[in-house]
Design an enzyme around this catalytic site. Structure first.
Site, PDB file in Angstrom:
ATOM      1  N   TYR A 233      22.409 -80.482  21.211  1.00 52.03           N
ATOM      2  CA  TYR A 233      21.220 -80.430  22.144  1.00 52.03           C
ATOM      3  C   TYR A 233      21.239 -79.134  22.947  1.00 52.03           C
ATOM      4  O   TYR A 233      20.505 -78.350  23.095  1.00 52.03           O
ATOM      5  CB  TYR A 233      21.052 -81.784  23.033  1.00 52.03           C
ATOM      6  CG  TYR A 233      20.027 -81.467  23.944  1.00 52.03           C
ATOM      7  CD1 TYR A 233      18.807 -81.680  23.447  1.00 52.03           C
ATOM      8  CD2 TYR A 233      20.091 -81.285  25.180  1.00 52.03           C
ATOM      9  CE1 TYR A 233      17.613 -81.514  24.465  1.00 52.03           C
ATOM     10  CE2 TYR A 233      19.232 -81.120  26.092  1.00 52.03           C
ATOM     11  CZ  TYR A 233      17.873 -81.216  25.642  1.00 52.03           C
ATOM     12  OH  TYR A 233      16.654 -81.099  26.484  1.00 52.03           O
TER      13      TYR A 233
ATOM     14  N   GLY B 159      15.272 -79.423  34.720  1.00 52.84           N
ATOM     15  CA  GLY B 159      16.420 -80.233  34.932  1.00 52.84           C
ATOM     16  C   GLY B 159      16.156 -81.683  34.716  1.00 52.84           C
ATOM     17  O   GLY B 159      15.439 -82.019  33.745  1.00 52.84           O
TER      18      GLY B 159
ATOM     19  N   THR C  67      11.352 -89.214  32.235  1.00 52.58           N
ATOM     20  CA  THR C  67      10.498 -89.285  31.272  1.00 52.58           C
ATOM     21  C   THR C  67      10.982 -90.516  30.180  1.00 52.58           C
ATOM     22  O   THR C  67      12.035 -90.585  30.248  1.00 52.58           O
ATOM     23  CB  THR C  67       9.929 -88.047  30.516  1.00 52.58           C
ATOM     24  OG1 THR C  67      11.190 -87.537  30.083  1.00 52.58           O
ATOM     25  CG2 THR C  67       9.469 -86.951  31.617  1.00 52.58           C
TER      26      THR C  67
END
Length: 251
Positions: free
Chosen positions: A151, A182, A186
């Site tokens: 990632y 940062g 969500t």
């Protein structure tokens, strides 16, 4: 003149909050996402404020990306602002235990998907010598943390692509910049932990994380600056976060 904004990953999180804010500020919207039901609901909600067109595609699907964007009707075909927001994180494993399917999903979405959408839109900006591209990165573009390997690598790539785009498109007067958030509350962590709600909630436990609306507000600020101002690279974290590994969970 009303500007037209294309937002990828518009059906949730930062993308949705950005669409909602831009609609209320009279931008025309092209909203892209994978979930037709959510696209239709957002279209209904935001059509009260502005003109909205929806496109259903997965940014990882090169052929569909090109077909869908080329299908835009005349009133939406000139894209003034591109917000490359779509992306994903899958898994949080050390490299030796990493799932190859997770790696592919992140590389295909975070890097190749951003490139496909950009490739579909940049030529028209070059021809007009006008446009603005906002690439949504992450603090993972600036530092690497344990178990974040692939990632972080994909977001480092977004950072590099943002810089490369800005250089290559400079002769054409196209503004290019990145916003690197940062910790934002969500659906991100829910996806990363493959629907494990408890793990996802624990990520934001004990402090006040950023909200999608915070990032939407920043994106709107960036694109609404006078033409001679280009915010090239912006990192934003919640007050409780000092780095990927340092979070004050007592605030």
């Amino acid at each position: 003149m009303t500007k037209t904004v294309l937002i990828t990953g518009a059906t949730s999180g930062i993308g949705k909050a950005t669409a909602q804010l831009f609609a209320k500020n009279n931008y025309k919207l092209v909203l892209c996402g994978r979930r037709q039901d959510r696209l239709e609901a957002l279209h209904k909600e935001l059509s009260e404020f502005t003109s909205v067109h929806i496109l259903r595609f997965d940014v990882r699907d090169k052929k569909t990306v090109m077909e869908q964007i080329s299908s835009l009707p005349t009133g939406f075909s000139q894209i003034d602002i591109l917000i490359n927001n779509a992306g994903n994180a899958h898994g949080l494993d050390p490299i030796q235990n990493g799932n190859i399917d997770d790696w592919d999903a992140m590389i295909d979405g975070n890097i190749k998907g951003l490139l496909y959408v950009s490739k579909a839109i940049i030529p028209q900006m070059v021809e007009r010598k006008s446009g603005h591209i906002i690439n949504i990165g992450s603090t993972a573009a600036k530092e690497v943390y344990p178990n974040g390997n692939v990632y972080c690598a994909t977001k480092h790539a977004v950072d590099a692509l943002n810089q490369g785009m800005r250089m290559d498109l400079n002769p054409f007067g196209i503004r290019v910049g990145a916003v690197h958030p940062g910790m934002v509350a969500t659906e991100f962590s829910g996806v990363r932990f493959k629907g494990d709600g408890e793990k996802a909630q624990n990520v934001y436990k004990g402090f006040a994380p950023l909200q999608a609306e915070d990032i939407a507000d920043i994106i709107h600020f960036v694109v609404s600056r006078p033409y001679h101002v280009n915010i090239a690279d912006l990192v934003v974290m919640p007050t409780a976060q000092a780095s990927s590994g340092i979070v004050n969970r007592n605030l």
